[in-house]
Design an enzyme around this catalytic site. Sequence first.
Site, PDB file in Angstrom:
ATOM      1  CB  SER A 154      40.413  36.460  11.868  1.00 13.79           C
ATOM      2  OG  SER A 154      39.288  36.848  11.647  1.00 13.79           O
ATOM      3  CE  LYS A 173      37.679  34.199   9.192  1.00 14.18           C
ATOM      4  NZ  LYS A 173      38.494  34.261  10.481  1.00 14.18           N
TER       5      LYS A 173
END
Length: 315
Positions: free
Chosen positions: A118, A172
């Site tokens: 990701s 993230k």
Amino acid sequence: MITDPIFILSIIGMLIVLIFWIKSEIDEGSEDNFVVKNTSILSTSFGLMMLYSIFINAGDLSIVLLVASVISLIVLIVGIVIANKTIVSSSRGYFIPIFLIFVLRTFMYEPYQIPSGSMMPGLKVGDFLLVDKNSYGYKINRIAVPAITKNDPNYGDVVVFVPQHNPVPYVKRLIGKPGDKIRLINKQVYVNGKPIIKTFYKTEEGIITKRYRDLSGKITSREKDVVIDFFYEEHGNIKYLTRNIRDENIQYPSEWEVPPGHYFVMGDNRDNSNDSTKDVGFVPRENFFGQASYLFMTWECWTCLPHFSRVGKIN
């Protein structure tokens, strides 16, 4: 986590085993006791119970290290008071390394391995990171309000946190702060009406694996040729590389308003990231436990050799 019955039971069990071991060292006639005979089995069992409690409650290993440090210190003091060389030697051998690991992991850096793609292209599966535990304030448990100092996450930070729906840590990019309005239109991110600066870098062809569900509910996977565009984004004082797959993850324009005490995060691999635009949602302030600062090793699979070709500071 410390109120979890399983965790409490594991602590009590460990203490009982420890007390019987100390008693056996003082009183040689107590070696036939069931607990003493099965010290290793009982200690391992209670240890596994503790680790299970930590996992299901998104706890931190630092809690275990703190408890172990305190207990081994108490045993060391007891050994010194009663002048028992065996107890002193054993407890000192545990206390010193456990306490040093506790201080390092809790107040300096904690290792973390990237589990998914990701954050590509900057961070890849198998990358080992050092999470700076001082970046957002000191705390022992991962989900808690910092007890000492309280530095808040900044725009563009690579943050490590525990989402509300899953006890597994995520990594993230921080996009929005409390009160911000985040808008996503045609893969362009806007914060409070202003677009994040986005500069084209390059295009390359690639292959992705897509999963399909047929009418019977069976899921199959197949590979697909795609075109990948790379862009540099500048958010806050940080410049980083993002990855977009053409004609994938097409969605209607969306907008979110970040509630008080929460943050908005996204993966740099914009079309393949479970983040605030999907299931992760907004991240509470107390769920952050550090900023990913350094990449120190890459180990892509168990049969691969680890390498250090990408070591460096994380942007």
